[in-house]
Each structure stands twice: as C-alpha cells, then as structure tokens.
Design a protein around this motif. Structure first.
Motif, PDB file in Angstrom:
ATOM      1  N   ASP A  85       0.943  -1.306  -0.171  1.00 43.42           N
ATOM      2  CA  ASP A  85      -0.044   0.237   0.176  1.00 43.42           C
ATOM      3  C   ASP A  85       1.288   1.623   0.192  1.00 43.42           C
ATOM      4  OD1 ASP A  85      -2.056   1.950  -0.039  1.00 43.42           O
ATOM      5  OD2 ASP A  85      -2.769   1.337   2.110  1.00 43.42           O
ATOM      6  N   ALA A 142      -7.716  -1.975   1.165  1.00 44.67           N
ATOM      7  CA  ALA A 142      -8.422  -1.436   2.233  1.00 44.67           C
ATOM      8  C   ALA A 142      -9.693  -1.979   1.516  1.00 44.67           C
ATOM      9  CB  ALA A 142      -8.603  -0.358   2.087  1.00 44.67           C
ATOM     10  N   PRO A 201      -3.868  -0.427  -2.864  1.00 50.33           N
ATOM     11  CA  PRO A 201      -4.468  -0.982  -1.615  1.00 50.33           C
ATOM     12  C   PRO A 201      -5.205  -1.890  -1.136  1.00 50.33           C
ATOM     13  CG  PRO A 201      -5.458   0.569  -2.904  1.00 50.33           C
ATOM     14  CD  PRO A 201      -4.591   0.559  -3.754  1.00 50.33           C
TER      15      PRO A 201
END
Length: 454
Positions: free
Chosen positions: A340, A348, A346
């Motif tokens: 990330d 997430a 990422p």
C-alpha cells in the motif's frame, strides 16, 4: 531449621511469582498461577566452608571422538535426529492430540529394535491391549519391542535400571508422578521432577530416552519451559487434521542441525516416509490460476518447494478479514502495508485469505516475495507463469533483500521442471544453467515487470 517457603508458579510458562495473581506478568495468561511447595529447602543460604572436588579442565583443541550413532532405517526420522540416535540423549517430542505421536514413536522404536537395539516402550496413557492392537494394524507385532504400562516414576526408573535398554520411550511426561512431590500428575512440579530424573538417568546409564509432551492451545509444549532446556533435542510433530501430510520438525538439537524437517504421509498402514516432499506438496497443482505462487524455500538443510495460495475478495464488513493458515500473520500484515505505502496498491475494503498447500508451515522471511506475488495475482486476477518460482525478503522500504542458499533453491526447482525464477537482484547465482532468472531490485519493479504496472 529454615522456614519453608511457598512459591507460586504459572502453569502456562513456568514463571515464578512471589505471591498469587490473577494474571501472569510473564506470558499474560489468566488464572494459571498455582501455589506449590519447593522441591527442596536447604538448611542455609550458602554452601558453607566445605570444599568440593576439582573438576577436570581441557583445552578447546583436545581431540574427542564424535558420539556414536545408531540409525533406524527410517531416513526421515534419522535426518531430523541429526544422523541417528545418540546413546544417552534425551529427546522431547510434542504435537497436537491425535496427530500421530504414538504411532510415529512406536514405528521408530520397532525400527531401532529391528536394527539390533533393545527398545522399551512405556505408556502412561493407553492400556497394553490398545498398543498391541495398534502394533498389529501397523504390521509391527513381530518387532522385538518390550511394552510396559506405568505412571509411577520410581517404578519406571527401577525397571529401566534393571533392563538397561538402548532406547526407552515414555508416553507421556504429563502422566508421570513422583512420590517425592506433593502435586497432581501433570502439574509444573511433577513434570519438572519427572523430566529431571529421566534426563539424569539417561546421562548416567547411557540410555536414549524419548519423552512425549502434550502441547497447549498455542502449539507450545505444555509445562515449564525448563524441560526444553533439560533435554538435548526438541521435536515438534506438525500437521493439519484435514491433510494426510505430517512434518517432524527439529526445534533444538545438540547433536545435529536445528530446523531440519522430516515429511511423512499418514496412511491406513501408519506413517510412510516422503523422500521428495517438494513433488508431494505440488502434486495437486493443475493449470495456473490467479492467486497461486510457488515458493522455493529451505527447511533445515533441504530445499522444499511449496505452493502459496491467496484469495482477495470485496468485504462487506467494516473491518476486512485477514485469514492466514501456515504463515506468520504479522509478516503478511507487513507485506500488505508495504504494497500500500510503497507501490500504491491498497487492500482496504478487501478480504484477504492466505494458505500454504498441503498443511505446510512456512516461517522463512524468504517467502515474502512469493506471498506478495500470490496477493497481487489474486487482486489483479492474473495468473503467474506455471513454470516460475519466487523467493526473496521484502524490507520496509520495498527493496528486495537477498536470501541464503539461492543455488540450492534453484536446483531443486529445476529438478521439478521449473524453468523461470524471480529473485532479488543482488549477486550472480552460479552453478545453475538452463533457467531464466529475473533479478528484481524492489517491489515496485516486481509489480511493473510481472503485472505490467508501475
């Protein structure tokens, strides 16, 4: 007369405390501190003015023959022991319940007995009829192993002192009790006392003693950690219930290399040896799919190839799931953070699942690159080449650090038909020809070269 002192000991880690507490400060476990009396209380604090005997001292250059070894004929077991059984050695074997510890040691005792050693198997958990039925099922009924069932430590030592076997298997150390210790069997005091007496007997009489130890929920051998310091060798028998593979791992070995593994396969006729674990762990690999990466690792002194599988899916939870099997979850979190922060990729809002095929456990930092490759392959839905292996350590800056024994890893991969390798760009690898090697300097370069993104 000296005043008797009461001690408080943690049953999880063996740490000593001056008073009772609900939580152990050493390991953090709750409700594990118990009260126990000391094993002995001397009349004074010092040794007094009486002199002892002078011990002989020798220089480091003195020539001493290596200890003799006896092999069992089971190559995987002999490999983990460091080349065979050493007389007078104390070996501690731990593993989950039902993983096959008793089966392994019964087969090992039978193998040593057929090689001419006098072997005694003493069980404190099972009846003699149960062990004989297991021996018949494994085809070991004709092995010259003498069997006994007892939990009294004094009776066991008396029997071993009279028989003087070459090998004694005690199953298990948590079931033994000494009449000199006022505690229940399995307590810290009993386990420590029994282990001390058996190890002392092994050194004094030259008998190789194998102790079976239960493990805690965390997978560590139950009882005080001092037991692991007493013995010469500590072995862990690992494996997943859903897989037929079992791994015997050497954690400590005073007579051989630590970290060595032996691979077995659980069958209806007992444990069978696996001479080529790399081929076995990769045997069910089919067509290349996204989320799969082959890692060329080193276990002890042998190279082992394993498949790391990853699955990345959108999460419906506020905190995405991170499920890791066979790998260090902290290491995986670090790699996700590096991807990330350094590569701008990422994770997430995505659930991440990681698994090592075959029930293998990988703790080597060199697996970082293969983990990152599997994660990126699953996230981008792009399969890595089927004939490619990966290895390399990822630093927090995103750079790839070189790893040891790169030549042995590549030779094992080439032996199994792999023709490509992705590894850190550090030094030239010699002794390997016919393979296409891709040297990568950092993780950003790896993402750009393999997945076409910068």
């Amino acid at each position: 007369m000296a005043k008797s002192v009461t001690a408080f000991t943690c049953t999880a880690c063996g740490a000593a405390h001056k008073k009772w507490a609900g939580r152990c400060e050493a390991c953090g476990a709750w409700n594990t501190i118990i009260e126990e009396a000391p094993l002995s209380q001397g009349p004074g604090r010092g040794l007094g003015a009486t002199k002892g005997r002078a011990i002989p001292l020798a220089p480091l250059t003195s020539a001493e023959a290596p200890p003799p070894r006896s092999d069992s004929g089971m190559e995987e077991l002999d490999r983990v022991l460091g080349g065979g059984l050493v007389p007078g050695s104390a070996i501690l074997v731990g593993g989950d319940p039902g993983i096959g510890k008793s089966t392994l040691l019964l087969q090992g005792a039978a193998a040593f007995a057929r090689k001419g050693l006098q072997a005694v198997y003493i069980s404190g958990e099972e009846a003699g009829a149960q062990i004989r039925l297991r021996a018949q099922r494994l085809g070991l009924a004709d092995a010259p192993v003498r069997l006994g069932t007892e939990t009294n430590l004094r009776d066991i030592l008396t029997t071993l002192d009279a028989e003087r076997p070459d090998l004694a298997v005690i199953d298990s150390i948590q079931t033994l009790w000494s009449d000199q210790v006022e505690a229940a069997p399995g307590s810290v005091a009993q386990v420590r006392s029994a282990a001390h007496e058996l190890v002392t007997f092994a050194k004094r009489r030259g008998v190789a003693v194998v102790l079976v130890g239960h493990v805690t929920k965390e997978g560590q051998i139950a009882g005080p950690r001092v037991v692991e310091h007493m013995v010469d060798t500590v072995l862990y028998f690992e494996g997943e219930r859903g897989h037929q593979f079992r791994i015997l791992r050497s954690v400590k070995n005073r007579f051989g290399p630590a970290g060595e593994i032996g691979v077995f396969e659980m069958t209806g006729a007992g444990l069978s040896e696996v001479a080529n674990p790399s081929a076995l762990f990769l045997s069910e690999r089919g067509q290349p799919v996204a989320g799969s990466a082959v890692f060329a690792g080193i276990e002890g002194t042998r190279p082992v190839l394993t498949e790391i599988q990853a699955l990345v899916a959108p999460s419906t939870l506020a905190s995405p799931r991170r499920t890791v099997v066979g790998l260090d979850s902290g290491r995986v979190s670090t790699i996700l953070a590096v991807l990330d922060a350094r590569c701008g990729i990422p994770f997430a809002g995505l659930d991440v699942f990681l698994n090592v095929a075959g029930g293998m456990r990988v703790n080597e930092p060199a697996a970082d690159l293969a983990i990152a490759g599997a994660l990126l392959s699953a996230r981008e839905d792009s399969a890595l080449p089927a004939d490619c292996v990966l290895f390399g350590e990822i630093s927090l800056s995103g750079a790839l650090r070189p790893v040891a024994q790169a030549e042995n890893r590549l030779k094992e991969a080439q032996k199994l038909g792999f023709s490509q390798a992705i590894l850190p760009e550090a030094r030239k690898v010699e002794g390997v020809s016919g393979m296409s090697l891709m040297g990568i300097a950092d993780l950003t370069g790896f993402v750009g070269e393999v997945f076409g993104a910068g």
